[in-house]
Design a protein around this motif. Structure first.
Motif, mmCIF file in Angstrom:
data_model
loop_
_atom_site.group_PDB
_atom_site.id
_atom_site.type_symbol
_atom_site.label_atom_id
_atom_site.label_comp_id
_atom_site.label_asym_id
_atom_site.label_seq_id
_atom_site.Cartn_x
_atom_site.Cartn_y
_atom_site.Cartn_z
ATOM 1 N N PRO A 32 0.818 -1.223 0.000
ATOM 2 C CA PRO A 32 0.000 0.000 0.000
ATOM 3 C C PRO A 32 0.847 1.267 0.000
ATOM 4 N N VAL A 33 1.947 1.242 0.754
ATOM 5 C CA VAL A 33 2.816 2.421 0.799
ATOM 6 C C VAL A 33 3.488 2.620 -0.556
ATOM 7 N N LEU A 34 3.908 1.515 -1.177
ATOM 8 C CA LEU A 34 4.536 1.629 -2.501
ATOM 9 C C LEU A 34 3.561 2.210 -3.517
ATOM 10 N N ILE A 35 2.314 1.756 -3.465
ATOM 11 C CA ILE A 35 1.315 2.279 -4.395
ATOM 12 C C ILE A 35 1.137 3.783 -4.178
ATOM 13 N N LEU A 36 0.996 4.182 -2.905
ATOM 14 C CA LEU A 36 0.864 5.607 -2.612
ATOM 15 C C LEU A 36 2.103 6.364 -3.065
ATOM 16 N N TYR A 37 3.260 5.763 -2.835
ATOM 17 C CA TYR A 37 4.526 6.415 -3.165
ATOM 18 C C TYR A 37 4.622 6.669 -4.663
ATOM 19 N N ILE A 38 4.167 5.678 -5.448
ATOM 20 C CA ILE A 38 4.247 5.827 -6.901
ATOM 21 C C ILE A 38 3.149 6.749 -7.411
ATOM 22 N N ALA A 39 1.922 6.563 -6.892
ATOM 23 C CA ALA A 39 0.792 7.326 -7.416
ATOM 24 C C ALA A 39 0.759 8.752 -6.864
ATOM 25 N N MET A 40 1.176 8.933 -5.622
ATOM 26 C CA MET A 40 1.020 10.240 -4.973
ATOM 27 C C MET A 40 2.303 10.685 -4.302
ATOM 28 N N GLY A 41 3.439 10.314 -4.905
ATOM 29 C CA GLY A 41 4.722 10.626 -4.296
ATOM 30 C C GLY A 41 4.886 12.106 -3.990
ATOM 31 N N LYS A 42 4.321 12.944 -4.868
ATOM 32 C CA LYS A 42 4.447 14.386 -4.691
ATOM 33 C C LYS A 42 3.842 14.817 -3.349
ATOM 34 N N TYR A 43 2.659 14.252 -3.055
ATOM 35 C CA TYR A 43 1.976 14.610 -1.812
ATOM 36 C C TYR A 43 2.723 14.068 -0.606
ATOM 37 N N LEU A 44 3.242 12.841 -0.757
ATOM 38 C CA LEU A 44 3.955 12.222 0.351
ATOM 39 C C LEU A 44 5.195 13.046 0.690
ATOM 40 N N ILE A 45 5.909 13.480 -0.347
ATOM 41 C CA ILE A 45 7.122 14.274 -0.130
ATOM 42 C C ILE A 45 6.764 15.624 0.486
ATOM 43 N N ARG A 46 5.655 16.215 -0.001
ATOM 44 C CA ARG A 46 5.200 17.466 0.585
ATOM 45 C C ARG A 46 4.880 17.277 2.066
ATOM 46 N N GLY A 47 4.285 16.126 2.373
ATOM 47 C CA GLY A 47 3.977 15.816 3.765
ATOM 48 C C GLY A 47 5.232 15.679 4.603
ATOM 49 N N TYR A 48 6.253 14.998 4.047
ATOM 50 C CA TYR A 48 7.512 14.856 4.780
ATOM 51 C C TYR A 48 8.133 16.220 5.056
ATOM 52 N N MET A 49 8.027 17.110 4.066
ATOM 53 C CA MET A 49 8.611 18.428 4.262
ATOM 54 C C MET A 49 7.823 19.214 5.308
ATOM 55 N N ALA A 50 6.493 19.135 5.239
ATOM 56 C CA ALA A 50 5.679 19.845 6.219
ATOM 57 C C ALA A 50 5.915 19.265 7.606
ATOM 58 N N GLY A 51 6.130 17.952 7.663
ATOM 59 C CA GLY A 51 6.425 17.333 8.950
ATOM 60 C C GLY A 51 7.765 17.796 9.478
ATOM 61 N N ALA A 52 8.690 18.057 8.568
ATOM 62 C CA ALA A 52 10.035 18.440 8.979
ATOM 63 C C ALA A 52 10.075 19.855 9.532
ATOM 64 N N VAL A 53 9.060 20.657 9.217
ATOM 65 C CA VAL A 53 9.121 22.066 9.560
ATOM 66 C C VAL A 53 9.002 22.301 11.066
ATOM 67 N N THR A 54 8.591 21.256 11.802
ATOM 68 C CA THR A 54 8.511 21.377 13.255
ATOM 69 C C THR A 54 9.768 21.984 13.843
ATOM 70 N N ALA A 55 10.882 21.732 13.198
ATOM 71 C CA ALA A 55 12.129 22.114 13.841
ATOM 72 C C ALA A 55 12.824 23.278 13.153
ATOM 73 N N SER A 56 12.344 23.700 12.011
ATOM 74 C CA SER A 56 13.123 24.711 11.294
ATOM 75 C C SER A 56 12.475 26.088 11.347
#
Lengths: 299, 287
Positions: free
Chosen positions: A275-299
């Motif tokens: 399921p994660v691979l499918i999301l990663y391939i189909a919606m990788g852009k959103y997942l990466i955006r989420g990782y970046m938004a998650g990272a902002v906690t500290a910056s």
């Protein structure tokens, strides 16, 4: 604001790359290019090697695993390890789906309300409350496992799917609230003021203006939360049991019982990763955006 | 009901804030009390029972091994930062296919620790695993080892696997940081005749402080919470050699029913977060 700047930078709206404007084509530049590609390929091998080994092994018969090189693709690939792993993981995978969908919807909805309130309304102690809310992101779960275990047992939710949904909802709220506050900050205040003057209450403004104009943000947080909860193991181990076990726990238990059958274990890993691979391939852009938004906690 | 909510919209916040307040802050207070309670065995008891759990720590060699291993995991931070920065700089060169590489590097981070832990157990398997087979194949027989099944190499093996899982993410954070340096600054520097190397060193790197802090905080949090991956790969073994505080906390509490001791170990982790991680985030909250 910073979230958006970095996220959009990654999605191609930011400045270009270092070499865009420099003179290309000189010999030394070409040597550099070859060197860079060589390095990128080397790292790609490093990151992909374990997956490749898992894939080849998952397509082999058990006796074949013992005698062939694990990196060699099988001469006659078989899907039987996948069928065997699925037979064992069927129920836990269904549990995982229910827990993940429930926990994702719960935490994203409640986090979204918080994000909206803290982005667009001022009230007494709002900064203090928000700081406390966001600090919870850094909670080491070991510091609350005993009370959590006791609470869930007292509620009669031990070894139930609603119990795990509740826990994932509660601990997902802080991160969702933080991400949503960042995204909702970009909704123009004038839109909201106008709607207020038209006599709309906060709830109508939330459903009629804020949510429709931030669909990408919602998808981003949904994808982020879905993968986090799907991947999670600790809560499943503490308050899940035989009837509510998520697939992460079941896969780990498989390792204990089938020490030799690596092909089935690798196939099981693939089921869990799917399921994660499918999301990663189909919606990788959103997942990466989420990782970046998650990272902002500290910056 | 609807009208009441309309007039007091903030009441909607009661549910999410109440959940977080109970499950986080009440939980922390409750856990502090458990660690000094007279709770023995399976049945909860909340009388005052003294500081035995904390005294026990001092003489418990497993605790010190766990603490040392937990702090040892922090070596992931500098390794990931160097690796991530190198990858980010290469990915900033505008090479064709950069996005594909970025997605490949980030893939391990997207997957569950249970998946990667299972796969790395097969990677490191001493008899027929991927790594030893590969080393034999390319004639480096001497480098084959017992990896996670030997007390000497288990922690380095875990660290290598976690670098594999996190470095792509650090690269992503750095790449975003590099891309957010305004193009106008870079153009101005170039007009002044600065070389690409100088632009990176003088202009870009100093602006990556935020990305650096972010990376440190996120990896440090994972290090302090390190449970899933190690539990799946080694279960804390062989012996006690890969015990971390979360692993020991789980075993003491849920396998040996020493609830006050488990709670106390959890509190040590909380203190470590407050001492090592929160100061890094505090500055940014104020901004």
């Amino acid at each position: 604001m910073k979230t958006r700047a970095t996220a959009s930078g990654l999605c191609g709206n930011g400045r270009g790359s270092a070499m865009d404007s420099s003179a290309n084509g000189s010999a030394s530049t070409r040597v550099l290019y070859v060197l860079f590609y060589a390095l990128l390929l080397l790292f790609a091998v490093f990151y992909l090697l374990p997956f490749w080994g898992a894939l080849t092994t998952s397509l082999k018969q058990a006796r074949e695993v013992a005698i062939t090189n694990p990196l060699a693709f099988p001469s006659s690939p078989t899907f039987s390890p996948y069928l065997e792993a699925f037979a064992q993981l069927k129920r836990p995978l269904l549990n995982s789906v229910l827990i993940t969908v429930g926990g994702t919807l719960g935490s994203v909805f409640l986090g979204s309300i918080c994000g909206y309130a803290f982005a667009k309304y001022r009230f007494r102690y709002d900064n203090l409350i928000f700081t406390l809310l966001v600090s919870a992101i850094f909670l080491p779960y070991q510091a609350i496992l005993v009370p959590l275990f006791q609470t869930i047992r007292a509620l009669g939710l031990y070894n139930t799917i609603p119990g795990l949904i509740l826990v994932h909802t509660a601990y997902g709220i802080p991160m969702c609230a933080l991400m949503f506050r960042g995204f909702y900050g970009d909704v123009p205040d004038c839109l909201i003021k106008q709607a207020m003057m038209d006599g709309n209450g906060p709830w109508r403004i939330y459903t009629k203006i804020v949510l429709p104009s931030t669909k990408i943000a919602t998808v981003t947080v949904l994808v982020f939360q879905f993968t986090s909860i799907w991947n999670e193991m600790l809560f499943g181990l503490i308050i899940g049991g035989p009837d509510s076990m998520p697939a992460t726990i079941a896969l780990n238990n498989m390792m204990g019982t089938l020490a030799a059958e690596w092909n089935v274990q690798m196939a099981g890993s693939m089921w869990l990763a799917l399921p994660v691979l499918i999301l990663y391939i189909a919606m990788g852009k959103y997942l990466i955006r989420g990782y970046m938004a998650g990272a902002v906690t500290a910056s | 009901m609807v009208g009441f909510l309309k007039r007091n919209p903030l009441l909607l916040l009661v549910i999410p804030l109440g959940l977080v307040f109970y499950f986080v802050y009440v939980g922390i207070g409750w856990n502090l009390w458990v660690s000094v309670s007279d709770w023995r065995g399976l049945n909860a008891s909340y009388g005052f029972g003294g500081f035995g759990a904390y005294i026990r720590m001092i003489g418990d060699s497993t605790f010190w091994i766990s603490l040392r291993n937990t702090l040892l995991l922090f070596t992931i931070i500098p390794i990931c930062i160097v690796l991530g920065l190198v990858l980010a700089l290469i990915m900033d060169q505008g090479l064709k296919g950069t996005n594909l590489f970025r997605n490949l590097f980030l893939l391990p981070f997207a997957l569950s620790f249970v998946v990667t832990g299972t796969i790395w157990a097969w990677m490191y398997n001493p008899s027929s695993g991927i790594l030893n087979s590969l080393l034999r194949l390319i004639g480096l027989e001497s480098l084959t080892g017992f990896w996670h099944t030997s007390q000497q190499t288990v922690m380095p093996s875990i660290i290598l696997a976690l670098v594999w899982q996190f470095s792509g993410y650090v690269a992503l954070i750095f790449l975003a940081g590099i891309k957010s340096v305004p193009q106008s600054q870079i153009n101005a520097a170039r007009l002044d005749g600065a070389s690409q190397f100088k632009i990176y060193r003088r202009l870009v790197l100093p602006q990556l402080k935020g990305a650096l802090t972010t990376s440190v905080v996120i990896i440090a949090m994972f290090a302090l919470r390190s449970f899933d991956f190690i539990w799946v790969l080694t279960g804390g073994g062989p012996g006690y050699s890969s015990h971390t505080l979360p692993i020991q906390m789980y075993k003491e509490t849920f396998m040996s029913s020493r609830f006050p001791y488990g709670a106390a170990i959890g509190n040590v982790l909380l203190v470590l977060v407050l001492l090592l991680v929160m100061p890094l985030t505090y500055r940014s909250y104020r901004r």
